[in-house]
Enzyme design. Structure first.
Site, PDB file in Angstrom:
ATOM      1  N   HIS A   1      18.046  25.378  26.695  1.00 37.62           N
ATOM      2  CA  HIS A   1      17.618  24.175  25.987  1.00 37.62           C
ATOM      3  C   HIS A   1      16.114  24.258  25.803  1.00 37.62           C
ATOM      4  O   HIS A   1      15.399  24.732  26.703  1.00 37.62           O
ATOM      5  CB  HIS A   1      17.936  22.910  26.802  1.00 37.62           C
TER       6      HIS A   1
ATOM      7  N   ASN B   1      24.867  28.445  24.892  1.00 35.18           N
ATOM      8  CA  ASN B   1      23.778  29.070  24.134  1.00 35.18           C
ATOM      9  C   ASN B   1      22.504  29.276  24.954  1.00 35.18           C
ATOM     10  O   ASN B   1      21.397  29.236  24.437  1.00 35.18           O
ATOM     11  CB  ASN B   1      23.520  28.287  22.842  1.00 35.18           C
TER      12      ASN B   1
ATOM     13  N   LYS C   1      20.388  27.280  31.059  1.00 36.18           N
ATOM     14  CA  LYS C   1      21.684  26.630  31.204  1.00 36.18           C
ATOM     15  C   LYS C   1      22.611  27.449  32.113  1.00 36.18           C
ATOM     16  O   LYS C   1      22.352  28.630  32.375  1.00 36.18           O
ATOM     17  CB  LYS C   1      22.322  26.468  29.817  1.00 36.18           C
TER      18      LYS C   1
ATOM     19  N   ARG D   1      10.804  26.849  20.106  1.00 37.71           N
ATOM     20  CA  ARG D   1      12.021  26.660  19.288  1.00 37.71           C
ATOM     21  C   ARG D   1      12.267  27.906  18.418  1.00 37.71           C
ATOM     22  O   ARG D   1      13.409  28.325  18.237  1.00 37.71           O
ATOM     23  CB  ARG D   1      11.904  25.415  18.403  1.00 37.71           C
TER      24      ARG D   1
ATOM     25  N   ARG E   1      18.837  33.136  21.723  1.00 34.28           N
ATOM     26  CA  ARG E   1      20.263  32.893  21.466  1.00 34.28           C
ATOM     27  C   ARG E   1      20.860  34.020  20.617  1.00 34.28           C
ATOM     28  O   ARG E   1      22.002  34.445  20.843  1.00 34.28           O
ATOM     29  CB  ARG E   1      20.447  31.537  20.793  1.00 34.28           C
TER      30      ARG E   1
ATOM     31  N   TYR F   1      21.180  14.059  26.516  1.00 31.88           N
ATOM     32  CA  TYR F   1      21.937  14.304  25.289  1.00 31.88           C
ATOM     33  C   TYR F   1      22.442  12.992  24.686  1.00 31.88           C
ATOM     34  O   TYR F   1      23.553  12.932  24.147  1.00 31.88           O
ATOM     35  CB  TYR F   1      23.103  15.257  25.575  1.00 31.88           C
TER      36      TYR F   1
ATOM     37  N   PHE G   1      32.747  16.875  21.113  1.00 36.97           N
ATOM     38  CA  PHE G   1      32.508  17.971  22.060  1.00 36.97           C
ATOM     39  C   PHE G   1      31.717  17.533  23.291  1.00 36.97           C
ATOM     40  O   PHE G   1      31.465  18.349  24.180  1.00 36.97           O
ATOM     41  CB  PHE G   1      31.803  19.154  21.369  1.00 36.97           C
TER      42      PHE G   1
ATOM     43  N   THR H   1      20.944  26.701  16.960  1.00 32.44           N
ATOM     44  CA  THR H   1      21.834  26.172  18.005  1.00 32.44           C
ATOM     45  C   THR H   1      23.049  27.065  18.225  1.00 32.44           C
ATOM     46  O   THR H   1      23.408  27.367  19.366  1.00 32.44           O
ATOM     47  CB  THR H   1      22.271  24.738  17.630  1.00 32.44           C
TER      48      THR H   1
ATOM     49  N   GLU I   1      11.072  14.518  28.014  1.00 31.15           N
ATOM     50  CA  GLU I   1      12.039  15.346  28.755  1.00 31.15           C
ATOM     51  C   GLU I   1      11.427  15.922  30.027  1.00 31.15           C
ATOM     52  O   GLU I   1      12.107  15.988  31.060  1.00 31.15           O
ATOM     53  CB  GLU I   1      12.564  16.461  27.836  1.00 31.15           C
TER      54      GLU I   1
HETATM   55  N1  UDP Z   1      26.465  21.607  21.019  1.00 33.68           N
HETATM   56  C1  UDP Z   1      27.815  21.909  20.959  1.00 33.68           C
HETATM   57  N2  UDP Z   1      28.464  21.800  19.759  1.00 33.68           N
HETATM   58  C2  UDP Z   1      27.825  21.417  18.612  1.00 33.68           C
HETATM   59  C3  UDP Z   1      26.453  21.100  18.688  1.00 33.68           C
HETATM   60  C4  UDP Z   1      25.795  21.207  19.910  1.00 33.68           C
HETATM   61  O1  UDP Z   1      28.422  22.238  21.967  1.00 33.68           O
HETATM   62  O2  UDP Z   1      28.461  21.343  17.549  1.00 33.68           O
HETATM   63  C5  UDP Z   1      25.758  21.720  22.312  1.00 33.68           C
HETATM   64  C6  UDP Z   1      24.933  23.010  22.405  1.00 33.68           C
HETATM   65  O3  UDP Z   1      25.004  23.492  23.748  1.00 33.68           O
HETATM   66  C7  UDP Z   1      23.540  22.498  22.061  1.00 33.68           C
HETATM   67  C8  UDP Z   1      23.546  21.111  22.705  1.00 33.68           C
HETATM   68  O4  UDP Z   1      24.865  20.628  22.461  1.00 33.68           O
HETATM   69  O5  UDP Z   1      22.527  23.337  22.580  1.00 33.68           O
HETATM   70  C9  UDP Z   1      22.510  20.146  22.137  1.00 33.68           C
HETATM   71  O6  UDP Z   1      22.689  20.055  20.745  1.00 33.68           O
HETATM   72  P1  UDP Z   1      21.425  19.992  19.762  1.00 33.68           P
HETATM   73  O7  UDP Z   1      21.941  19.625  18.412  1.00 33.68           O
HETATM   74  O8  UDP Z   1      20.350  19.132  20.360  1.00 33.68           O
HETATM   75  O9  UDP Z   1      20.974  21.538  19.687  1.00 33.68           O
HETATM   76  P2  UDP Z   1      19.720  22.331  20.318  1.00 33.68           P
HETATM   77  O10 UDP Z   1      18.532  21.409  20.260  1.00 33.68           O
HETATM   78  O11 UDP Z   1      20.096  22.720  21.730  1.00 33.68           O
HETATM   79  O12 UDP Z   1      19.563  23.550  19.432  1.00 33.68           O
HETATM   80 MG    MG Z   2      18.376  19.444  20.884  1.00 34.13          MG
END
Ligand code: UDP
Ligand code: MG
Length: 155
Positions: free
Chosen positions: A115, A112, A9, A85, A102, A49, A57, A91, A126
């Protein structure tokens, strides 16, 4: 063969962590099947997304993901989605375990660093969203017999 989509990112690019993050994936024994730099736009991010477009957000997430070009990667390996993962961590970087990407590099829930796809099905979807078919390469690294045993190698 199981695939996962990684996005390094803008937080990773801005903080000059690209090499360190790629190094972690290579040290683990994962294979890079595709990699390129690209500028994301609102259209691809609304698809990528889609589960978050109604969240308060989301506008901030869009700005964050378009702040600089990103590096997209396709990694392959046995059970690569769950392996990656676990390497990426929770996250919210503040609660991500030390030792994860992270957990080691971040302080933010949004900025973070990476992705990673969350299921093998989404890995396929994806990778197809971010790469053309001829940008994904199939090859057998010479290190394979040192990384997997005979049974594991037939993933
Ligand atoms: N995100 C955020 N606020 C939140 C949850 C997610 O800004 O409360 C952002 C964060 O950058 C995250 C992305 O949205 O990586 C995608 O969210 P997801 O729940 O898919 O998390 P990930 O799979 O990246 O752990
Ligand atoms: Mg995700």
């Amino acid at each position: 063969m199981e695939k996962t989509l990684i996005i390094l990112k803008p937080s990773c690019v801005q903080r000059a962590l690209v090499g360190q993050v790629i190094n972690r994936f290579q040290r683990k024994g994962l294979t890079i099947a595709g990699m390129k730099m690209m500028q994301l736009d609102e259209q691809i991010l609304r698809e990528h997304y889609a589960h978050l477009v109604d969240k308060p957000f989301f506008p901030s997430l869009l700005r964050s993901m378009m702040a600089t070009p990103v590096i997209v990667m396709c990694l392959v390996g046995k059970e690569v989605v769950s392996v990656v993962r676990a390497m990426v961590g929770a996250t919210n970087s503040r609660v991500a375990a030390p030792g994860t990407i992270r957990g080691d590099y971040g302080m933010s829930g949004q900025e973070n660093i990476v992705h990673a796809s969350d299921s093998p099905e989404n890995g396929d979807i994806e990778v197809a969203r971010f790469f053309k078919p001829d940008e994904i390469f199939t090859y057998q690294p010479i290190t394979t017999p040192a990384i997997y045993n005979d049974q594991e190698r037939n993933y």
